[in-house]
Design an enzyme around this catalytic site. Structure first.
Site, PDB file in Angstrom:
ATOM      1  CE1 TYR A 135      43.908  43.771  40.102  1.00  0.00           C
ATOM      2  CE2 TYR A 135      45.462  45.501  39.510  1.00  0.00           C
ATOM      3  CZ  TYR A 135      44.385  45.065  40.259  1.00  0.00           C
ATOM      4  OH  TYR A 135      43.776  45.928  41.150  1.00  0.00           O
ATOM      5  CB  SER A 167      43.605  49.292  39.372  1.00  0.00           C
ATOM      6  OG  SER A 167      44.971  49.411  39.746  1.00  0.00           O
TER       7      SER A 167
END
Length: 261
Positions: A154, A141
């Site tokens: 995350y 990501s």
């Protein structure tokens, strides 16, 4: 076995990025092994892809945070000689960070985004080395490069995915394997709803088909890192060049002068 006839194992394949990878790879002629928790959705996707593309599609329901299920997928990667591509897509986000009352969701993210991905990468690497080649696509990501965007672990898990992918490419590239890290920005998938965020509140949300098509173009070009939303590739190249320029300066017998005043 040619690239076109190698089977691809795709995790998190029941929806979103994983389901779209499955669709695109089937249309390229790859037989598939689809992995996710939701067996009903996997069966529906597999049936559609068989009918529309004629490729063989196997369904392997698994919860990758369950040790027995994870071990079964690892075994499939090691032992199924047809498989030459792993798309390590299964992942999740959490609704809050370390200020939440319950930190269990943060720990579960590590189990899925880090532990499962690592074990599957390892199993695939062992299998592919024995077969003389193969490819691993790890879905990271852009939050790996912008950890301040989201609270909790995350961003850290996705930074791990990026650096693991780079380490694997450095180690295994000379032995015939190819490892690609894909860094999507906000993409229209169910991850937002599952993490308690409204996708409508976000700016610059990319449609999942466009993201996967761009990632596959990077795959065809054998990019080590693909950032579909980044307008100028030179920005990533400059970032990497700056990082590499620091590396020779790390090996010092003494602390830098600024710490020895």
């Amino acid at each position: 076995m040619s690239d076109q006839t190698q089977a691809a194992l795709v995790t998190g394949a029941s929806s979103g990025i994983g389901a779209t990878y499955a669709d695109r790879l089937a249309r390229r002629g790859h037989p598939l092994v689809l992995v996710a928790r939701d067996a009903a959705r996997l069966d529906a996707l597999a049936g559609r892809l068989r009918a529309e593309t004629g490729v063989a599609v196997d369904v392997l329901p698994a919860d990758l945070t369950d040790p027995a299920d994870l071990a079964a997928v690892e075994a499939r990667l090691r032992d199924d000689a047809r498989i030459g591509l792993l798309v390590n897509n299964a992942g999740a986000a959490a609704p809050a960070g370390f200020s939440a009352d319950d930190l269990t969701p943060q720990y579960r993210l590590v189990d899925l985004n880090v532990v499962a991905l690592t074990r599957l990468s390892g199993a695939a690497a062992q299998g592919f080395l024995g077969r003389g080649g193969g490819s691993i696509v790890n879905i990271s990501s852009v939050v790996a490069l912008a950890p301040e965007w989201l609270p909790g672990v995350y961003g850290a898990t996705k930074a791990y995915v990026l650096t693991l992918s780079q380490a694997l490419q450095s180690e295994l590239g000379p032995r015939g394997l190819y490892v690609q890290a894909v860094l999507p920005a906000a993409t229209r998938t169910e991850i937002w709803e599952r993490s308690g965020r409204a996708v409508e509140s976000l700016q610059g949300v990319m449609e999942v088909g466009e993201m996967v098509d761009a990632a596959l173009k990077g795959f065809d070009r054998r990019e080590a890192v693909t950032i579909p939303s980044l307008p100028e590739a030179g920005q990533w190249e400059a970032f990497e060049a700056a990082r590499r320029a620091m590396v020779p300066n790390f090996a010092q017998a003494h602390a830098a002068a600024r710490y020895r005043d």
